[in-house]
Write a protein that holds these residues in place. Structure first.
Motif, PDB file in Angstrom:
ATOM      1  N   LYS A   8       5.879   6.649  -9.847  1.00 36.87           N
ATOM      2  CA  LYS A   8       4.425   6.716  -9.701  1.00 36.87           C
ATOM      3  C   LYS A   8       3.751   5.653 -10.557  1.00 36.87           C
ATOM      4  CE  LYS A   8       3.417  10.790  -7.442  1.00 36.87           C
ATOM      5  NZ  LYS A   8       2.214  11.328  -6.786  1.00 36.87           N
ATOM      6  N   SER A   9       2.572   5.219 -10.126  1.00 33.51           N
ATOM      7  CA  SER A   9       1.805   4.220 -10.859  1.00 33.51           C
ATOM      8  C   SER A   9       1.405   4.755 -12.228  1.00 33.51           C
ATOM      9  CB  SER A   9       0.556   3.831 -10.060  1.00 33.51           C
ATOM     10  OG  SER A   9      -0.236   2.950 -10.795  1.00 33.51           O
ATOM     11  N   ALA A  10       1.418   3.875 -13.217  1.00 30.41           N
ATOM     12  CA  ALA A  10       1.080   4.287 -14.586  1.00 30.41           C
ATOM     13  C   ALA A  10      -0.339   3.904 -14.973  1.00 30.41           C
ATOM     14  CB  ALA A  10       2.067   3.657 -15.570  1.00 30.41           C
ATOM     15  N   VAL A  11      -1.043   3.172 -14.091  1.00 32.68           N
ATOM     16  CA  VAL A  11      -2.397   2.717 -14.419  1.00 32.68           C
ATOM     17  C   VAL A  11      -3.331   2.965 -13.248  1.00 32.68           C
ATOM     18  CG1 VAL A  11      -1.636   0.956 -16.053  1.00 32.68           C
ATOM     19  CG2 VAL A  11      -1.846   0.377 -13.634  1.00 32.68           C
TER      20      VAL A  11
ATOM     21  N   VAL B 293       0.969  -1.309   2.341  1.00 38.54           N
ATOM     22  CA  VAL B 293      -0.051  -0.681   1.501  1.00 38.54           C
ATOM     23  C   VAL B 293       0.604  -0.096   0.251  1.00 38.54           C
ATOM     24  CG1 VAL B 293      -1.896   1.046   1.417  1.00 38.54           C
ATOM     25  CG2 VAL B 293      -1.377  -0.128   3.569  1.00 38.54           C
ATOM     26  N   PHE B 294      -0.063  -0.277  -0.887  1.00 39.67           N
ATOM     27  CA  PHE B 294       0.406   0.294  -2.146  1.00 39.67           C
ATOM     28  C   PHE B 294      -0.693   1.197  -2.707  1.00 39.67           C
ATOM     29  CE2 PHE B 294       2.513  -3.760  -1.551  1.00 39.67           C
ATOM     30  CZ  PHE B 294       3.847  -3.436  -1.787  1.00 39.67           C
ATOM     31  N   ILE B 295      -0.292   2.421  -3.059  1.00 44.63           N
ATOM     32  CA  ILE B 295      -1.284   3.365  -3.600  1.00 44.63           C
ATOM     33  C   ILE B 295      -0.770   3.893  -4.941  1.00 44.63           C
ATOM     34  CG2 ILE B 295      -2.684   5.411  -3.119  1.00 44.63           C
ATOM     35  CD1 ILE B 295      -2.198   4.885  -0.130  1.00 44.63           C
ATOM     36  N   ASP B 296      -0.102   5.027  -4.938  1.00 44.73           N
ATOM     37  CA  ASP B 296       0.409   5.580  -6.195  1.00 44.73           C
ATOM     38  C   ASP B 296       1.694   4.901  -6.646  1.00 44.73           C
ATOM     39  OD1 ASP B 296      -1.304   7.671  -7.251  1.00 44.73           O
ATOM     40  OD2 ASP B 296      -0.991   8.664  -5.348  1.00 44.73           O
ATOM     41  N   ASN B 297       2.431   4.341  -5.709  1.00 40.90           N
ATOM     42  CA  ASN B 297       3.667   3.642  -6.052  1.00 40.90           C
ATOM     43  C   ASN B 297       3.435   2.135  -5.994  1.00 40.90           C
ATOM     44  OD1 ASN B 297       6.511   2.971  -6.307  1.00 40.90           O
ATOM     45  ND2 ASN B 297       6.456   2.615  -4.100  1.00 40.90           N
ATOM     46  N   GLN B 298       3.723   1.424  -7.082  1.00 45.66           N
ATOM     47  CA  GLN B 298       3.495  -0.017  -7.137  1.00 45.66           C
ATOM     48  C   GLN B 298       4.794  -0.817  -6.980  1.00 45.66           C
ATOM     49  OE1 GLN B 298       0.512  -0.738  -6.917  1.00 45.66           O
ATOM     50  NE2 GLN B 298      -0.538   1.069  -7.707  1.00 45.66           N
ATOM     51  N   ASP B 299       5.900  -0.160  -6.659  1.00 43.11           N
ATOM     52  CA  ASP B 299       7.170  -0.856  -6.439  1.00 43.11           C
ATOM     53  C   ASP B 299       7.042  -1.682  -5.158  1.00 43.11           C
ATOM     54  OD1 ASP B 299       9.760  -1.706  -5.942  1.00 43.11           O
ATOM     55  OD2 ASP B 299      10.681   0.200  -6.507  1.00 43.11           O
ATOM     56  N   GLU B 300       7.075  -2.995  -5.296  1.00 42.39           N
ATOM     57  CA  GLU B 300       6.862  -3.875  -4.147  1.00 42.39           C
ATOM     58  C   GLU B 300       7.963  -3.777  -3.105  1.00 42.39           C
ATOM     59  OE1 GLU B 300       6.426  -7.612  -6.032  1.00 42.39           O
ATOM     60  OE2 GLU B 300       4.417  -7.193  -6.799  1.00 42.39           O
TER      61      GLU B 300
END
Length: 429
Positions: free
Chosen positions: A194-197, A352-359
């Motif tokens: 999950k995204s940390a920011v 699309v990237f939302i909560d997960n930022q893993d490209e």
């Protein structure tokens, strides 16, 4: 021996208590359904206020479907399958006794189509041969199965858009081993972080640099109407669960889910199931996500060989940065599972990237390439590619690559394309 009238009244009150208790958080097991108790009440000619059975409707029985038809002199008779009763208890009833107008209309529509298919001149014979009566029964049962499947799909969806199901082509029923899901199912060997920011914007639309897209050196993807304004190949970064903005933020489009009502229908030209919109869709609008089970590329190669032998595949490469993961929607998916290919599609793929930022793990979103009319079939190009001339010269965007089905074309058997467009490439692979 327990008096039948007393049993029905007790059971009805127990049934009422069951549902009222269930709504308050307490539940007990009920051995009889409401419809079964209503049928028993009518059978024994017992009025029961708790079941809604009174003197006016006590003799009303529900028609489940119509099995057969004949004309005796000038009177039309129908063989009726009664709801809650076995096939051996079907009875011939004159049309004037039946108030199931929709079932009557559907029965004759099915009959006329089958007569047309058999090239029978008579519009409606005086009696039906066994093959005709067998067909209308199978069609009626299929319609029941499809209604149940439709109810099941709508009970599982987590998006506003409703789903209907229709098959006026053949006797194919609901697909087997398909589970409706609303977001990615994580397979073995895959980890989603999950995204940390999150952004601190007060107004994400005006604070483009400080919002999530700006944090990743990309443009704000949407206009005031929520339509995508960046070209295919550019990533979309939406605000996430850690952002200060609320659900009405204009940078939250894909995460709101499917907003349109769709129909899963059987195509008449041998392409299996398809999806058509029941509402007009404006150009550049978000339509749906492609979801399924996320698996590794090695696992996708193994499954792809199996799917090839079966003549179908639902593998979608997540090769935005590198070809590491694949989405398999064969058994787990949403309505996108049923969207067909076209060499001239009305849907375009965006990462699309939302909560997960893993490209390596983008969400796959379909946006409309043009205005899509009510009743029009939705399609996307299984071999969709982005023109590198129109893509920003960054590592991420130039490597968008093929947003299609996994596997080397040399290893795949050739599959004929049936899209029927003027620009058809004739083969999918």
């Amino acid at each position: 021996m327990l008096d039948v009238t007393h049993y029905i009244e007790c059971a009805a009150h127990f049934f009422f208590f069951f549902f009222s208790s269930f709504s308050s958080g307490c539940s007990v097991e009920c051995l009889s359904t409401e419809s079964h108790l209503q049928e028993l009440s009518r059978l024994e000619h017992v009025c029961c206020a708790a079941l809604g059975v009174n003197r006016k409707n006590i003799c009303n029985f529900e028609v489940e479907y119509l099995c057969d038809y004949k004309r005796v002199q000038e009177e039309e008779l129908y063989l009726v399958k009664w709801k809650g009763y076995s096939d051996s208890e079907c009875s011939w009833e004159p049309r004037r006794h039946l108030r199931c107008f929709n079932l009557l209309r559907q029965f004759h529509r099915d009959l006329e189509r089958e007569l047309l298919r058999k090239k029978v001149v008579a519009r409606c014979p005086r009696t039906l041969d066994s093959s005709l009566s067998h067909y209308v029964v199978l069609k009626a049962k299929q319609r029941q199965w499809l209604r149940l499947w439709e109810q099941h799909l709508n009970s599982k969806r987590a998006h506003p858009g409703l789903i209907t199901v229709e098959n006026e082509v053949d006797l194919e029923g609901p697909p087997k081993d398909f589970v409706y899901i609303n977001e990615y199912r994580v397979g073995e060997g895959v980890t989603i972080t999950k995204s940390a920011v999150g952004c601190k914007c007060r107004d994400c639309f005006t604070d483009e640099r400080g919002c999530c897209p700006g944090g990743f050196q990309h443009k704000f993807a949407y206009n005031e109407e929520g339509q995508v304004k960046v070209k295919p190949g550019f990533p979309i970064y939406e605000c996430n669960s850690l952002c200060r903005c609320g659900p009405s933020c204009p940078n939250r489009v894909v995460q709101k889910g499917i907003q349109y009502n769709f129909c899963i229908f059987r195509t008449p030209d041998g392409r299996g199931w398809g999806v058509r919109t029941l509402e007009k869709i404006r150009k550049n609008s978000f339509v749906m996500e492609y979801v399924g089970e996320i698996i590794t590329s090695d696992e996708a190669e193994r499954r792809g060989q199996i799917y090839d032998r079966q003549g179908a595949t639902y593998l979608f490469d997540l090769d935005y940065i590198e070809d590491v993961y694949t989405v398999d929607a064969a058994h787990y998916g949403n309505i996108s599972h049923f969207v067909n290919h076209s060499c001239k599609p009305n849907l375009q793929v965006y990462n699309v990237f939302i909560d997960n930022q893993d490209e390596r793990l983008p969400r796959i979103a379909f946006f409309s390439t043009r205005t899509i009319r009510t009743g029009e079939e939705l399609t996307f190009d299984y071999r969709m590619q982005v023109d590198p001339v129109d893509v920003e010269s960054t590592k991420m965007d130039t490597n968008f690559g093929l947003a299609g089905l996994t596997g080397s074309p040399k290893k795949r058997r050739r599959v004929e394309c049936k899209c029927g467009t003027n620009s058809c490439r004739k083969y999918l692979f």
